[in-house]
Design a protein around this motif. Structure first.
Motif, mmCIF file in Angstrom:
data_model
loop_
_atom_site.group_PDB
_atom_site.id
_atom_site.type_symbol
_atom_site.label_atom_id
_atom_site.label_comp_id
_atom_site.label_asym_id
_atom_site.label_seq_id
_atom_site.Cartn_x
_atom_site.Cartn_y
_atom_site.Cartn_z
ATOM 1 N N VAL A 46 -34.759 63.687 82.957
ATOM 2 C CA VAL A 46 -35.260 63.230 84.261
ATOM 3 C C VAL A 46 -36.040 61.943 84.062
ATOM 4 C CG1 VAL A 46 -36.723 63.774 86.241
ATOM 5 C CG2 VAL A 46 -35.349 65.583 85.194
ATOM 6 N N TYR A 47 -36.956 61.947 83.080
ATOM 7 C CA TYR A 47 -37.798 60.769 82.855
ATOM 8 C C TYR A 47 -37.038 59.584 82.274
ATOM 9 C CZ TYR A 47 -42.018 63.208 84.180
ATOM 10 O OH TYR A 47 -42.976 63.872 84.890
ATOM 11 N N SER A 48 -35.886 59.822 81.681
ATOM 12 C CA SER A 48 -35.109 58.678 81.194
ATOM 13 C C SER A 48 -34.337 58.014 82.340
ATOM 14 C CB SER A 48 -34.155 59.096 80.071
ATOM 15 O OG SER A 48 -33.099 59.877 80.573
ATOM 16 N N ASN A 49 -34.258 58.693 83.493
ATOM 17 C CA ASN A 49 -33.565 58.141 84.656
ATOM 18 C C ASN A 49 -34.503 57.754 85.797
ATOM 19 O OD1 ASN A 49 -30.431 58.367 84.415
ATOM 20 N ND2 ASN A 49 -31.274 60.164 83.378
ATOM 21 N N PHE A 50 -35.661 58.399 85.879
ATOM 22 C CA PHE A 50 -36.620 58.154 86.952
ATOM 23 C C PHE A 50 -38.020 58.129 86.359
ATOM 24 C CE2 PHE A 50 -32.972 60.446 88.605
ATOM 25 C CZ PHE A 50 -32.558 59.601 89.622
ATOM 26 N N ALA A 51 -38.823 57.179 86.784
ATOM 27 C CA ALA A 51 -40.164 57.022 86.217
ATOM 28 C C ALA A 51 -41.047 58.229 86.491
ATOM 29 C CB ALA A 51 -40.830 55.757 86.750
ATOM 30 N N ASN A 52 -40.869 58.844 87.664
ATOM 31 C CA ASN A 52 -41.728 59.964 88.047
ATOM 32 C C ASN A 52 -41.127 60.683 89.262
ATOM 33 O OD1 ASN A 52 -42.406 58.302 90.296
ATOM 34 N ND2 ASN A 52 -44.067 57.382 89.113
ATOM 35 N N LYS A 53 -41.826 61.675 89.737
ATOM 36 C CA LYS A 53 -41.369 62.470 90.878
ATOM 37 C C LYS A 53 -41.242 61.601 92.140
ATOM 38 C CE LYS A 53 -42.950 66.611 93.356
ATOM 39 N NZ LYS A 53 -43.966 67.670 93.342
ATOM 40 N N ASP A 54 -42.169 60.672 92.329
ATOM 41 C CA ASP A 54 -42.108 59.782 93.491
ATOM 42 C C ASP A 54 -40.818 58.961 93.487
ATOM 43 O OD1 ASP A 54 -44.596 60.640 94.363
ATOM 44 O OD2 ASP A 54 -45.668 58.889 93.581
ATOM 45 N N GLU A 55 -40.484 58.395 92.344
ATOM 46 C CA GLU A 55 -39.273 57.573 92.253
ATOM 47 C C GLU A 55 -38.026 58.414 92.512
ATOM 48 O OE1 GLU A 55 -36.988 55.442 88.693
ATOM 49 O OE2 GLU A 55 -38.929 54.475 89.137
ATOM 50 N N LEU A 56 -38.015 59.625 92.008
ATOM 51 C CA LEU A 56 -36.868 60.518 92.230
ATOM 52 C C LEU A 56 -36.746 60.866 93.715
ATOM 53 C CD1 LEU A 56 -34.518 62.248 91.233
ATOM 54 C CD2 LEU A 56 -36.191 64.010 90.577
ATOM 55 N N CYS A 57 -37.857 61.179 94.362
ATOM 56 C CA CYS A 57 -37.809 61.517 95.785
ATOM 57 C C CYS A 57 -37.386 60.305 96.617
ATOM 58 C CB CYS A 57 -39.158 62.055 96.252
ATOM 59 S SG CYS A 57 -39.091 62.765 97.916
ATOM 60 N N LEU A 58 -37.881 59.125 96.273
ATOM 61 C CA LEU A 58 -37.459 57.912 96.986
ATOM 62 C C LEU A 58 -35.955 57.706 96.856
ATOM 63 C CD1 LEU A 58 -40.356 55.454 96.169
ATOM 64 C CD2 LEU A 58 -39.540 56.022 98.461
#
Length: 192
Positions: A46-58
């Motif tokens: 997850v972290y190798s594709n998205f910086a954090n939960k906020d970025e994933l939700c965006l």
């Protein structure tokens, strides 16, 4: 499969899994650990594709918005007459505006922007993209059917998006509320 293809496939699978997770549970209750587990990856993936939960939700919200705009464009392109276009749009609005999962996720995540300027900016960029898409749709309808919009397309887009957001919130609370106001406003913008 190349490394880039594998990473793109992993990102896609994570986005699909995260969308269902966020839509089912909401932002606060969503867990990156659970998303990774359900998707069959480590939290590190997850972290190798998205910086954090906020970025994933965006990314999830951006995807949903793109899908909804694509639905409208495809639907209107398939309808040969103006009345069929309005009827199709009205049906889409009735099925879509106020979807509890999507609407409440948008609201919950938007509240986070109160204390996070980066989220506010990203949400504003996403909203600008939606307004631009709506303006293109309004212009396309006008051109296709020889109509004149009573407002510039950008202002019409702002009015339609604002009404859609407000109506979506009301329908998330009171699903029996009709969505006809959105199609009626579009008609009024064309002086019909």
């Amino acid at each position: 499969m190349t490394r880039q293809q594998a990473q793109a496939q992993t990102r896609e699978h994570l986005l699909t899994t995260a969308a269902e997770h966020f839509l089912d549970r909401g932002y606060a209750a969503a867990s990156l650990d659970q998303i990774a587990d359900v998707a069959g990856y480590s939290k590190g993936a997850v972290y190798s594709n998205f910086a954090n939960k906020d970025e994933l939700c965006l990314a999830v919200l951006d995807r949903i918005r793109l899908e909804k705009m694509a639905e409208i464009v495809a639907m209107l392109a398939a309808e040969p007459t103006l009345e069929e276009s309005f009827a199709a749009f009205s049906g889409w609005a009735d099925r879509t505006i106020g979807d509890r999962r999507w609407t409440l996720l948008e609201i919950e995540f938007s509240v986070r922007s109160r204390h996070n300027e980066a989220i506010r900016r990203q949400l504003a960029e996403g909203a600008q993209g939606v307004r631009a898409a709506i303006a293109t749709i309004v212009t396309g309808l006008a051109d296709r059917h020889g109509l004149h919009c009573t407002l510039p397309a950008e202002e019409a887009a702002t009015a339609l998006l604002s009404l859609g957001i407000g109506l979506g919130l009301q329908r998330a609370i009171s699903p029996e509320l009709p969505a006809a106001a959105l199609a009626d406003t579009l008609r009024a913008l064309f002086g019909l």
